[in-house]
Motif scaffolding. Structure first.
Motif, PDB file in Angstrom:
ATOM      1  N   THR A 366      56.416  45.090  30.291  1.00  0.00           N
ATOM      2  CA  THR A 366      56.362  44.503  31.652  1.00  0.00           C
ATOM      3  C   THR A 366      55.323  45.225  32.476  1.00  0.00           C
ATOM      4  OG1 THR A 366      58.650  43.908  31.454  1.00  0.00           O
ATOM      5  CG2 THR A 366      57.603  43.773  33.656  1.00  0.00           C
ATOM      6  N   LEU A 367      54.626  44.378  33.099  1.00  0.00           N
ATOM      7  CA  LEU A 367      53.446  45.229  34.053  1.00  0.00           C
ATOM      8  C   LEU A 367      54.020  45.000  35.525  1.00  0.00           C
ATOM      9  CD1 LEU A 367      50.259  44.399  32.544  1.00  0.00           C
ATOM     10  CD2 LEU A 367      51.253  46.430  32.187  1.00  0.00           C
ATOM     11  N   LEU A 394      43.938  44.663  43.737  1.00  0.00           N
ATOM     12  CA  LEU A 394      43.758  45.175  42.494  1.00  0.00           C
ATOM     13  C   LEU A 394      42.460  44.885  41.956  1.00  0.00           C
ATOM     14  CD1 LEU A 394      47.130  43.964  40.915  1.00  0.00           C
ATOM     15  CD2 LEU A 394      46.658  46.274  41.731  1.00  0.00           C
ATOM     16  N   SER A 395      42.087  45.539  41.071  1.00  0.00           N
ATOM     17  CA  SER A 395      40.682  45.499  40.240  1.00  0.00           C
ATOM     18  C   SER A 395      40.658  44.114  39.426  1.00  0.00           C
ATOM     19  CB  SER A 395      40.243  46.645  39.470  1.00  0.00           C
ATOM     20  OG  SER A 395      41.154  46.765  38.314  1.00  0.00           O
ATOM     21  N   GLU A 396      39.566  43.780  39.342  1.00  0.00           N
ATOM     22  CA  GLU A 396      39.254  42.327  38.466  1.00  0.00           C
ATOM     23  C   GLU A 396      39.857  42.524  36.936  1.00  0.00           C
ATOM     24  OE1 GLU A 396      35.659  40.494  38.435  1.00  0.00           O
ATOM     25  OE2 GLU A 396      35.557  40.155  40.817  1.00  0.00           O
ATOM     26  N   GLN A 397      39.679  43.865  36.443  1.00  0.00           N
ATOM     27  CA  GLN A 397      40.089  44.149  34.915  1.00  0.00           C
ATOM     28  C   GLN A 397      41.769  44.037  34.982  1.00  0.00           C
ATOM     29  OE1 GLN A 397      38.337  44.160  32.244  1.00  0.00           O
ATOM     30  NE2 GLN A 397      40.341  44.613  31.154  1.00  0.00           N
ATOM     31  N   VAL A 398      42.138  44.641  35.852  1.00  0.00           N
ATOM     32  CA  VAL A 398      43.731  44.809  36.083  1.00  0.00           C
ATOM     33  C   VAL A 398      44.177  43.346  36.338  1.00  0.00           C
ATOM     34  CG1 VAL A 398      45.667  45.682  37.344  1.00  0.00           C
ATOM     35  CG2 VAL A 398      43.746  47.125  37.003  1.00  0.00           C
ATOM     36  N   CYS A 399      43.805  42.521  37.134  1.00  0.00           N
ATOM     37  CA  CYS A 399      43.979  41.216  37.419  1.00  0.00           C
ATOM     38  C   CYS A 399      44.116  40.393  36.130  1.00  0.00           C
ATOM     39  CB  CYS A 399      43.520  40.504  38.668  1.00  0.00           C
ATOM     40  SG  CYS A 399      44.022  41.145  40.035  1.00  0.00           S
ATOM     41  N   ARG A 400      42.995  40.756  35.557  1.00  0.00           N
ATOM     42  CA  ARG A 400      42.763  39.694  34.095  1.00  0.00           C
ATOM     43  C   ARG A 400      43.820  40.142  33.250  1.00  0.00           C
ATOM     44  NH1 ARG A 400      37.848  40.882  33.389  1.00  0.00           N
ATOM     45  NH2 ARG A 400      36.823  39.203  34.423  1.00  0.00           N
ATOM     46  N   THR A 401      43.883  41.368  32.888  1.00  0.00           N
ATOM     47  CA  THR A 401      45.171  41.778  31.870  1.00  0.00           C
ATOM     48  C   THR A 401      46.522  41.071  32.263  1.00  0.00           C
ATOM     49  OG1 THR A 401      43.831  43.960  31.594  1.00  0.00           O
ATOM     50  CG2 THR A 401      46.162  43.688  30.859  1.00  0.00           C
TER      51      THR A 401
END
Length: 607
Positions: A366-367, A394-401
């Motif tokens: 769980t994130l 949040l960064s786009e990479q964290v959002c995408r994950t």
């Protein structure tokens, strides 16, 4: 393998309750929604009735499609006809209820699909379906400009009643009559007063046992839409030409039945229909990728499901993930779009399903960012990745994950046609993801074996030019106090053409009951090894590259064998061979990789 494990339930129980069956009456399409989900409401006049009719007909063709082999059984049909005669005078709602009760008693596996999912969002409507053979998924998006909105609109996601009778009624839509469309738990407007419907006020209830594999397949297809892919464009006439050839020419038993896509930078894409290699030149814009490649897809017959929507498409965007992997066909028209995802395999094709599983991320923890992103999306229902990153800080990479994981949990969907994320919970209550982490118990045991130290001995690889790769390894299972010898043969497209194991399951039943945990563990280990492959240490390898001259092909096979480099060229049925010897393996490897790079720059594609 005798490890003690908790049995995983094979199915998920769903009870869908509707006030009335959805109906088409007096030029109004009324879709009744699930009573136990949040209220969703929409009403409007359809501006393009024929396009609307063909879009819904395409959805019904997808949701009712099943390409699995089913032997004829007259006994089931006879029992159904007896049930139908006994309930023909009961009224519409009671007849529906009798039908679903009969299915539950006599053939619980016949109705494995959930009713379509509809989402009413600020920018329009989205209807989604998934075939019960796990072969294809479709999403029909209707923009607000497609309707003249009437009354109050309530945003949300729910299931709608969708039946054969409704599909037959939709066929009566005509362009010279106004067509109205309503969605809601009760009829929003244009209430029906038909004679069969008046006496029936009982709630319609569908009790459906949906396999976990079906739900998992739906979640995986939606998650796969966010993976990196190769994108190219076609004109509707290009796809029509391919479908026309498939309609006029039956498949040849025992011959290849794939669809090859040849992508060369700055050249229009080409569709090649096997086995006669019929070439259909694309007439849209050239492929914009940086590397030439050929991708082979399966399930090409499923593209015929698009035939009714094709006249209303203005552009076709295709996204492919790789050989035998899902492909996404996005048909866009005026105020509407249809996305068809073809997985390339059926539910019974375990080898291709395993390749698909290996493609997707397997993060199950769980994130905390997941809750933040989903909460932000829940407020707006629709948002781009950039907007979500700005709203959540949040960064786009964290959002995408986080969005990728939310998609695998059935909370979020990525709309390829509009390049936005949508909040779309698959069910009212959150799914128990422990049931969907693995396809079956053998897969769970396989990942356990891969994680153990020294359980799988070093792989023995045998590369057979133009055929594939043979993989073998001894697998130690301490619970059984013995070693198992597992062997696989992979084709160049990644399919498993041959498999064997010394375990009791395979020795007794073969592959009729699916793959054992040892074969799955062997395939997972090989995939991990290939993902981390270091080109600087290879000593043996063969690659085949092709360049097309109109209807003819020029093929070059480049082979690295220790200190030797072999080049075989075939054109117009003439074969020329060259062989080079070097002082060291490093020099031969450098020449081998350089030759491949040179051929790719000159228009050759691997495969």
């Amino acid at each position: 393998m005798s490890t003690e494990t908790n049995p995983v339930p094979a199915t998920e129980s769903f009870t869908l309750r509707y006030q009335q069956p959805s109906d088409f009456h007096q030029d109004a399409v009324e879709l009744f929604t699930h009573l136990e989900r949040d209220a969703v409401q929409f009403a409007g006049k359809v501006k393009q009735p024929i396009a609307f009719r063909e879009g819904l007909a395409t959805l019904f063709a997808v949701v009712s499609s099943d390409y699995r082999y089913v032997p004829k059984d007259r006994a089931a049909y006879t029992a159904f006809m007896q049930m139908r005669r006994s309930s023909q005078n009961q009224g519409l709602a009671k007849a529906y209820r009798a039908y679903f009760d009969w299915l539950l008693r006599n053939d619980p596996q016949a109705w494995l699909i959930l009713d379509p999912i509809i989402s009413v969002h600020p920018d329009g409507l989205l209807l989604e379906v998934f075939s019960k053979d796990e072969g294809c998924y479709a999403a029909l998006a209707l923009d607000n400009a497609f309707f003249e909105t009437q009354g109050q609109t309530q945003f949300g996601t729910t299931h709608i009643d969708f039946s054969q009778e409704l599909a037959q009624g939709i066929e009566q839509i005509r362009s010279f009559r106004d067509t109205h469309f309503t969605v809601g738990k009760d009829a929003v407007n244009f209430k029906t007063e038909t004679a069969p419907a008046l006496p029936d006020t009982e709630v319609i209830e569908k009790r459906i046992q949906v396999p976990h594999t079906w739900i998992r397949g739906l979640l995986q297809v939606q998650s796969a839409s966010q993976l990196p892919s190769d994108t190219f464009f076609l004109k509707p006439i290009d796809l029509y030409n391919a479908l026309r050839h498939l309609r006029l020419h039956a498949d040849i038993k025992g011959k290849k039945r794939g669809l090859r896509i040849e992508l060369v930078p700055n050249q229009p894409p080409r569709l090649v229909l096997e086995p006669k290699d019929v070439v259909i030149e694309g007439s849209a814009e050239p492929y914009q990728g940086k590397q030439a490649k050929v991708i082979r897809l399966w399930g090409r017959r499923r593209l015929s499901l698009l035939k009714r929507f094709l006249p209303f498409a203005e552009t076709i965007e295709v996204q492919v993930l790789g050989n035998g992997m899902p492909s996404f066909w996005i048909l866009s028209g005026a105020g509407m779009s249809l996305t068809l995802a073809v997985t390339g395999f059926t539910a019974s094709n375990w080898s291709q399903a395993l390749n698909f599983d290996l493609l997707l991320p397997r993060r199950t923890e769980t994130l905390k960012e997941l809750k933040t992103v989903v909460a932000a999306l829940q407020k707006t229902y629709v948002a781009t990745l950039e907007d979500l990153a700005a709203d959540t800080q949040l960064s786009e990479q964290v959002c995408r994950t986080a969005l990728q994981q939310a998609s695998q949990q059935g909370l979020v969907i990525y709309d390829l046609a509009h390049d936005v994320y949508r909040y779309r919970p698959l069910t009212q209550e959150p799914l128990d993801m422990a049931h969907f982490q693995f396809r079956h118990s053998a897969e769970k045991l396989a990942y356990d074996l891969v994680a153990r130290q020294k359980a799988i001995r070093p792989l023995q690889l045998n590369v057979i030019p133009l055929e594939g790769t043979e993989i073998a390894a001894d697998i130690t299972v301490k619970e059984d106090k013995r070693d198992y010898l597992a062997k696989l043969k992979l084709t160049e497209e990644g399919q498993i053409s041959k498999a064997s194991c010394s375990c009791h399951q395979i020795m007794t039943h073969g592959l009729s009951q699916g793959a054992c945990s040892h074969l799955i563990a062997l395939r997972i280990t090989y995939a991990q090894q290939q993902a981390n492959r270091n080109l600087s240490i290879i000593t043996h390898e063969t690659r085949l590259l092709t360049r097309r001259h109109k209807q003819q092909q020029e093929q070059i096979q480049v082979t690295l064998n220790q200190k030797r480099l072999l080049i075989s060229r075939e054109l117009n049925q003439q074969n020329k061979q060259q062989q080079f010897a070097f002082n060291s393996v490093q020099e031969a490897r450098h020449a081998y990789l350089g030759k491949i790079a040179q051929l790719e720059l000159s228009g050759f594609i691997e495969g």
